[in-house]
Design a protein around this motif. Structure first.
Motif, PDB file in Angstrom:
ATOM      1  N   GLN A 221       4.405   0.847 -21.233  1.00 17.33           N
ATOM      2  CA  GLN A 221       4.138  -0.222 -22.188  1.00 17.33           C
ATOM      3  C   GLN A 221       4.462  -1.587 -21.579  1.00 17.33           C
ATOM      4  N   VAL A 222       3.677  -2.588 -21.971  1.00 16.09           N
ATOM      5  CA  VAL A 222       3.978  -3.964 -21.563  1.00 16.09           C
ATOM      6  C   VAL A 222       5.368  -4.292 -22.116  1.00 16.09           C
ATOM      7  N   PRO A 223       6.263  -4.857 -21.292  1.00 15.57           N
ATOM      8  CA  PRO A 223       7.635  -5.124 -21.771  1.00 15.57           C
ATOM      9  C   PRO A 223       7.650  -6.005 -23.016  1.00 15.57           C
ATOM     10  N   ASP A 224       8.646  -5.743 -23.872  1.00 17.87           N
ATOM     11  CA  ASP A 224       8.781  -6.452 -25.146  1.00 17.87           C
ATOM     12  C   ASP A 224       8.786  -7.974 -24.947  1.00 17.87           C
ATOM     13  N   ALA A 225       9.525  -8.455 -23.947  1.00 19.49           N
ATOM     14  CA  ALA A 225       9.627  -9.912 -23.736  1.00 19.49           C
ATOM     15  C   ALA A 225       8.251 -10.515 -23.444  1.00 19.49           C
ATOM     16  N   GLU A 226       7.445  -9.768 -22.679  1.00 14.80           N
ATOM     17  CA  GLU A 226       6.095 -10.239 -22.342  1.00 14.80           C
ATOM     18  C   GLU A 226       5.201 -10.236 -23.584  1.00 14.80           C
ATOM     19  N   LYS A 227       5.335  -9.201 -24.415  1.00 17.26           N
ATOM     20  CA  LYS A 227       4.568  -9.151 -25.674  1.00 17.26           C
ATOM     21  C   LYS A 227       4.924 -10.349 -26.553  1.00 17.26           C
ATOM     22  N   ARG A 228       6.226 -10.599 -26.673  1.00 19.25           N
ATOM     23  CA  ARG A 228       6.661 -11.721 -27.528  1.00 19.25           C
ATOM     24  C   ARG A 228       6.103 -13.042 -26.997  1.00 19.25           C
ATOM     25  N   ARG A 229       6.057 -13.161 -25.664  1.00 14.95           N
ATOM     26  CA  ARG A 229       5.557 -14.403 -25.058  1.00 14.95           C
ATOM     27  C   ARG A 229       4.091 -14.632 -25.409  1.00 14.95           C
ATOM     28  N   GLN A 230       3.335 -13.535 -25.514  1.00 13.46           N
ATOM     29  CA  GLN A 230       1.901 -13.650 -25.790  1.00 13.46           C
ATOM     30  C   GLN A 230       1.569 -13.653 -27.282  1.00 13.46           C
ATOM     31  N   ALA A 231       2.589 -13.475 -28.124  1.00 15.11           N
ATOM     32  CA  ALA A 231       2.353 -13.334 -29.565  1.00 15.11           C
ATOM     33  C   ALA A 231       2.110 -14.690 -30.225  1.00 15.11           C
ATOM     34  N   ASP A 232       1.330 -14.666 -31.309  1.00 20.06           N
ATOM     35  CA  ASP A 232       1.220 -15.850 -32.168  1.00 20.06           C
ATOM     36  C   ASP A 232       2.349 -15.859 -33.193  1.00 20.06           C
ATOM     37  N   PHE A 233       2.761 -14.654 -33.599  1.00 21.41           N
ATOM     38  CA  PHE A 233       3.860 -14.503 -34.559  1.00 21.41           C
ATOM     39  C   PHE A 233       4.737 -13.345 -34.093  1.00 21.41           C
ATOM     40  N   VAL A 234       6.049 -13.452 -34.355  1.00 19.39           N
ATOM     41  CA  VAL A 234       6.974 -12.371 -34.031  1.00 19.39           C
ATOM     42  C   VAL A 234       7.720 -11.988 -35.305  1.00 19.39           C
ATOM     43  N   VAL A 235       7.768 -10.685 -35.596  1.00 25.27           N
ATOM     44  CA  VAL A 235       8.566 -10.181 -36.719  1.00 25.27           C
ATOM     45  C   VAL A 235       9.710  -9.374 -36.122  1.00 25.27           C
ATOM     46  N   ASP A 236      10.952  -9.782 -36.438  1.00 22.00           N
ATOM     47  CA  ASP A 236      12.127  -9.108 -35.899  1.00 22.00           C
ATOM     48  C   ASP A 236      12.686  -8.155 -36.949  1.00 22.00           C
ATOM     49  N   THR A 237      12.559  -6.841 -36.697  1.00 21.02           N
ATOM     50  CA  THR A 237      13.062  -5.868 -37.675  1.00 21.02           C
ATOM     51  C   THR A 237      14.543  -5.554 -37.449  1.00 21.02           C
ATOM     52  N   GLY A 238      15.128  -6.168 -36.421  1.00 21.97           N
ATOM     53  CA  GLY A 238      16.543  -5.931 -36.127  1.00 21.97           C
ATOM     54  C   GLY A 238      17.473  -6.604 -37.126  1.00 21.97           C
ATOM     55  N   GLN A 239      16.934  -7.537 -37.919  1.00 17.70           N
ATOM     56  CA  GLN A 239      17.754  -8.261 -38.900  1.00 17.70           C
ATOM     57  C   GLN A 239      17.740  -7.571 -40.267  1.00 17.70           C
ATOM     58  N   GLY A 240      17.110  -6.396 -40.327  1.00 22.10           N
ATOM     59  CA  GLY A 240      17.014  -5.700 -41.619  1.00 22.10           C
ATOM     60  C   GLY A 240      15.633  -5.920 -42.219  1.00 22.10           C
TER      61      GLY A 240
END
Length: 199
Positions: free
Chosen positions: A157-176
């Motif tokens: 898989q493309v690394p998470d950091a790279e995905k986030r860099r290419q994203a228009d929006f990021v949803v973080d499910t780590g905060q609940g």
């Protein structure tokens, strides 16, 4: 109609986030669910022809198919050549239906969006993320999952950091999940100019 691509690495909470979009009234096309449906329908004879003995009663036996293709790059490519165009056609029909119905947004839930060149099929990309330790905990809690399996999945898989860099929006499910739901509602509001304020 704005087409949102929803993606994220394994264990990041993508399926949960897709449900949040659906609960907010946004039509969601789920690639994994589509594959299940195709395996019980029009893909079954094609898979059987390519991999004899992997279906029973007209339905693909995922365990038998897995034994045939896992770890065999050529076999996996053959399978993808059958399945990917069917999933894409299903998604195109889904988008046409909702466009005709006047939906302002539709979501394509594509697990390997960056890996399969899906970026050109969507207007905006939402990447679902979570801290690496939460991701590991979630994935290793799955039945039959091992450290080795997780490592081999992540390697593809493309690394998470790279995905986030290419994203228009990021949803973080780590905060609940409440925080994630507020982020989903904010995205919908931003794209449509309407929607419920985050609770």
């Amino acid at each position: 109609m704005i087409v949102l691509g929803l993606t994220g690495s394994i264990g990041m909470g993508k399926s949960t986030t897709a449900k949040m979009f659906a609960e907010a009234g946004v039509p969601v096309h789920d690639s994994d669910e589509t594959v299940h449906r195709l395996y019980a329908g029009k893909a079954a004879p094609l898979v059987e022809a390519a991999f004899p003995g992997t279906t029973s009663a007209g339905v693909v036996d995922r365990a038998k198919l897995g034994q045939r293709v896992l770890g065999d790059a050529a076999a996996l490519k053959r399978l993808e050549a059958i399945i990917h165009p069917l999933v894409r056609a299903d998604a195109d029909a889904f988008l046409a239906r909702h466009r005709a119905a006047g939906a302002p947004i539709a979501v394509l839930d594509i697990p390997l969006l960056f890996e399969t060149g899906g970026r050109d099929r969507v207007d905006k990309v939402v990447v679902v993320t979570a801290p690496a330790e939460i991701q590991r905990e979630r994935v290793l809690a799955r039945p039959g999952m091992t450290e080795e399996k997780l490592a081999s999945i992540l390697a593809k898989q493309v690394p998470d950091a790279e995905k986030r860099r290419q994203a228009d929006f990021v949803v973080d499910t780590g905060q609940g999940f409440d925080a994630a739901r507020a982020e989903v509602n904010a995205i919908i509001r931003q794209l449509t100019g309407v929607g419920k304020p985050g609770h």
